[in-house]
Design an enzyme around this catalytic site. Structure first.
Site, mmCIF file in Angstrom:
data_model
loop_
_atom_site.group_PDB
_atom_site.id
_atom_site.type_symbol
_atom_site.label_atom_id
_atom_site.label_comp_id
_atom_site.label_asym_id
_atom_site.label_seq_id
_atom_site.Cartn_x
_atom_site.Cartn_y
_atom_site.Cartn_z
ATOM 1 N N GLU A 145 -33.909 22.591 21.729
ATOM 2 C CA GLU A 145 -34.186 21.871 22.972
ATOM 3 C C GLU A 145 -35.463 22.398 23.627
ATOM 4 O O GLU A 145 -36.259 21.643 24.170
ATOM 5 C CB GLU A 145 -32.995 21.995 23.925
ATOM 6 C CG GLU A 145 -33.127 21.220 25.211
ATOM 7 C CD GLU A 145 -33.003 19.707 25.019
ATOM 8 O OE1 GLU A 145 -33.059 18.986 26.028
ATOM 9 O OE2 GLU A 145 -32.851 19.242 23.873
ATOM 10 N N THR A 260 -39.709 3.421 26.970
ATOM 11 C CA THR A 260 -39.370 4.830 26.789
ATOM 12 C C THR A 260 -38.068 5.036 26.019
ATOM 13 O O THR A 260 -37.802 6.134 25.540
ATOM 14 C CB THR A 260 -39.301 5.551 28.151
ATOM 15 O OG1 THR A 260 -39.304 6.966 27.951
ATOM 16 C CG2 THR A 260 -38.056 5.145 28.921
#
Length: 273
Positions: A145, A260
């Site tokens: 992450e 997006t």
């Protein structure tokens, strides 16, 4: 600043970053202009952002074409005082693709101002290369992450911290590979995409199923999986990998702009000058 509904408007403690809570805004400045080229103010706002972007890119982009090829650029954060927070989020990896799209779409007059064209090329390639490196940083080949970055050049990645070891199979690197391949035709972007896909197959596919799950620790083999699959894995991660290996007419960027979340929306015909 405080939200539009708050009066009086007051400055808030903030940071400069391209990760969560910021990424889509910058992307949409460019893409909404593509959907309605009469909204020139959106393009101008995006160019203002572009001119400020090198402040959070480390090291400073080397604009020579020779240096550009192997350059690795990290996107970090700046706190409210302007001090760097040496952390790179995978979420910021959409930036390479956004910059590549700008190179395909911006009018020549905008690109020729100062060193914009060279800066865009250097950042698009250097940031995308760094994002591919994030995937190669771990034992599974899945990107964490986030991770921290060394403060001294060449700003190598530090070992992935415990709090960043999970993977949702995020799409941002695959997205950038797609745009860079469409821009350059360089087969290395497909080779990198193949590496990403094989890592997902090997360590995130649920055994005996055609489904894929989030992974608890990207540095643990065999991987431990979470009983979930984020919606963007199909909507974006696999879509961008599919488009990376598809002929250009599978989805024409002259006719569509991808929002997006990776959904194709019609756009006016390209009129770049």
């Amino acid at each position: 600043l405080t939200s539009p509904g708050t009066t009086p408007v007051r400055p808030m403690v903030a940071k400069k970053a391209l990760g969560a809570l910021a990424d889509s805004y910058y992307e949409y400045l460019l893409k909404q202009w593509l959907q309605d080229p009469t909204d020139v103010f959106l393009k101008d706002m995006w160019l203002t952002f572009l001119d400020d972007l090198p402040a959070i890119v480390k090291p400073a982009p080397d604009l020579s074409e020779q240096a550009r090829q192997g350059q690795r650029l990290r996107i970090v954060e700046l706190d409210a005082t302007g001090e760097p927070n040496w952390k790179m989020d995978h979420l910021s990896c959409f930036a390479g693709g956004m910059l590549a799209l700008a190179l395909m779409e911006l009018p020549a007059a905008d690109l020729q101002q100062g060193a914009r064209n060279a800066t865009l090329w250097a950042m698009a390639e250097g940031i995308t290369g760094s994002c591919v490196d994030l995937w190669g940083l771990t034992k599974t080949g899945l990107a964490p992450e986030f991770t921290y970055v060394k403060s001294k050049e060449p700003h190598d990645f530090k070992p992935v911290p415990h709090s960043g070891k999970f993977s949702f199979l995020r799409p941002e690197t695959a997205e950038s590979l797609f745009y860079l391949y469409r821009l350059t035709g360089d087969s290395k972007y497909r080779l990198w995409g193949k590496t990403l896909f094989r890592a997902i197959q090997s360590h995130a596919q649920v055994e005996g199923e055609e489904t894929f799950s989030s992974v608890i620790n990207v540095n643990e083999v065999p991987s431990r999986k979470v009983d979930e699959m984020q919606s963007f894995v199909m909507a974006e991660t696999f879509k961008y990998l599919y488009l990376l290996f598809s002929p250009a007419d599978a989805l024409s960027l002259d006719q569509f702009v991808l929002n997006t979340e990776g959904h194709p929306l019609h756009r006016p015909p390209r009129t770049r000058t």
